[in-house]
Design an enzyme around this catalytic site. Structure first.
Site, PDB file in Angstrom:
ATOM      1  N   LYS A 181      -9.665  -3.230   4.862  1.00 18.20           N
ATOM      2  CA  LYS A 181      -8.736  -3.081   3.754  1.00 18.20           C
ATOM      3  C   LYS A 181      -9.460  -2.593   2.479  1.00 18.20           C
ATOM      4  CE  LYS A 181      -4.931  -3.857   5.858  1.00 18.20           C
ATOM      5  NZ  LYS A 181      -5.343  -4.323   7.160  1.00 18.20           N
TER       6      LYS A 181
HETATM    7  C1  LIG Z   1       0.865  -3.586   7.077  1.00 20.33           C
HETATM    8  C2  LIG Z   1       0.035  -4.784   7.430  1.00 20.33           C
HETATM    9  N1  LIG Z   1       0.541  -6.003   7.283  1.00 20.33           N
HETATM   10  C3  LIG Z   1      -0.159  -7.111   7.559  1.00 20.33           C
HETATM   11  C4  LIG Z   1      -1.448  -7.036   8.040  1.00 20.33           C
HETATM   12  C5  LIG Z   1      -2.164  -8.289   8.386  1.00 20.33           C
HETATM   13  O1  LIG Z   1      -3.321  -8.513   7.666  1.00 20.33           O
HETATM   14  P1  LIG Z   1      -4.553  -9.300   8.323  1.00 20.33           P
HETATM   15  O2  LIG Z   1      -5.245  -8.388   9.295  1.00 20.33           O
HETATM   16  O3  LIG Z   1      -5.417  -9.658   7.155  1.00 20.33           O
HETATM   17  O4  LIG Z   1      -3.998 -10.520   8.988  1.00 20.33           O
HETATM   18  C6  LIG Z   1      -2.032  -5.785   8.209  1.00 20.33           C
HETATM   19  C7  LIG Z   1      -3.411  -5.664   8.715  1.00 20.33           C
HETATM   20  O5  LIG Z   1      -3.841  -4.723   9.296  1.00 20.33           O
HETATM   21  C8  LIG Z   1      -1.274  -4.622   7.913  1.00 20.33           C
HETATM   22  O6  LIG Z   1      -1.791  -3.385   8.067  1.00 20.33           O
END
Ligand SMILES: Cc1ncc(COP(=O)(O)O)c(C=O)c1O
Length: 371
Positions: A181
């Site tokens: 990210k």
């Molecule tokens: C659009 C979106 N929502 C939620 C998430 C979830 O985040 P995490 O990987 O930190 O759980 C991601 C992660 O790739 C994402 O791209």
């Protein structure tokens, strides 16, 4: 693969910060977590920031704290990572998939409005690739129909909308700090809100429904005493992850500058290719997360194979959720999403790309199209 799709940048400073946490022997939630929350609050200009262990946890706990429960419907774009939808079903609620705009891949407000029913409780805008959704229209629709706006801003840390920081618009905003990210904590997330009640519930739910206030109140008399006041999870962010995040925050503008420069290079190089369409993005307000091409001549898979041969990674973000087996019962026709699923490919975009990497990607794409 010579040029990967994405890669986190981590320096000596992150390693030193983690070493300090090791030396302190306080690995769990602690001073670094609190400092990370304070820094995020200052950066975003949002009243409450609660750091958690993943972006998925942030979304889950946000929905739960907003009271999303069985019988409720939440409108979500199908074109998002599985996390956005799983958290809805994990609350026992029903995802209602909506379509996206073809030039941004963001949720289409007109389609959102069409899908509102008496059971709709919330709308979940996903700021695709870091570009903010049409928040004026979505907030207006939500207000008119008395809906909550719970933003999945996993891609959009550091972006803004009409000068307002993402994290200050909807009822709740959820960020991800996973490895790829805009900034990473290793793994991490944050729930951001201006609503005192939602924040209080998230704080309790983050650590097993334990009331931290009673814990600290009795710390000197009965250090073992605590009260469990609500159902909750073990979703808090550790000092180790927060220490990484604190160093990454210092690099945010350097990350933004490099990625923005690469996006500009790509835009300029691909603009004249008749067989591709570019996404609309506003680089004044968007912290670029993805770079996506739409391949209009039906050769998307061929392009991806060709790029692979040339040592350039590419991806497809995302497989639409309404086509996933788990959501067969909620399947509805989504013409734009289904069309772009066959057209889109994601190209390498990360801070540490070598100086000539973008040119290699460009050359590979252009040579595929014979230009
Ligand atoms: C659009 C979106 N929502 C939620 C998430 C979830 O985040 P995490 O990987 O930190 O759980 C991601 C992660 O790739 C994402 O791209």
């Amino acid at each position: 693969m010579a040029i990967p799709l994405q890669r986190p940048y981590l320096g000596r400073e992150e390693l030193d910060a983690v070493a300090k946490v090791f030396e302190s022997r306080w690995l769990g939630m602690g001073a670094a977590t609190k400092e990370f929350e304070d820094k995020l609050r200052d950066f975003l200009g949002a009243p409450h920031v609660i750091a958690v262990n993943t972006g998925t946890s942030a979304l889950h706990i946000a929905l739960d704290a907003c009271g999303i429960a069985p019988g409720d419907e939440v409108i979500v774009p199908s074109l998002t990572f599985a996390a956005s939808v799983q958290v809805i079903t994990c609350c026992g609620a029903q995802p209602v998939f909506c379509d996206v705009e073809i030039d941004t891949f963001n949720m289409d407000p007109a389609d959102v409005e069409r899908r509102i029913s008496p059971r709709t409780r919330a709308v979940m805008p996903v700021h695709f690739g870091g570009l903010a959704c049409d928040m004026d229209r979505l907030l207006h629709i939500a207000k008119t129909h008395n809906l909550l706006v719970i933003e999945d801003a996993a891609h959009a840390f550091g972006s803004s909308y009409k000068g307002r920081t993402i994290g200050t618009l909807g009822h709740v905003t959820c960020f991800s700090f996973d490895p790829i990210k805009n900034i990473t904590c290793g793994e991490g997330g944050a729930v951001v809100t201006a609503d005192d009640d939602i924040a209080a519930r998230v704080i309790h739910k983050r650590i097993l429904g334990i009331d931290q206030d009673t814990w600290s109140r009795y710390r000197h008399e009965r250090s073992w005493f605590y009260e469990v006041v609500t159902p909750g999870y073990r979703y808090h962010m550790s000092n180790i992850n927060a220490a990484i995040g604190l160093e990454q925050l210092k690099r945010l503008e350097a990350f933004r500058a490099r990625k923005t420069a690469i996006v500009k290079q790509y835009d300029q190089a691909f603009r004249d290719l008749r067989a591709v369409a570019l996404l609309r993005h506003d680089l004044e307000e968007t912290f670029p997360f993805f770079y996506v091409l739409r391949v209009l001549d039906g050769r998307r898979d061929e392009l991806m194979d060709y790029l692979k041969q040339k040592g350039v990674a590419s991806g497809v973000h995302y497989i639409p959720n309404h086509l996933q087996p788990l959501y067969a019962d909620f399947r509805v026709p989504l013409p734009v999403t289904e069309q772009i699923y066959g057209e889109m490919t994601t190209l390498p975009l990360f801070y540490e790309m070598a100086d000539d990497d973008p040119a290699l990607v460009i050359e590979a794409v252009r040579s595929f199209f014979g230009r």
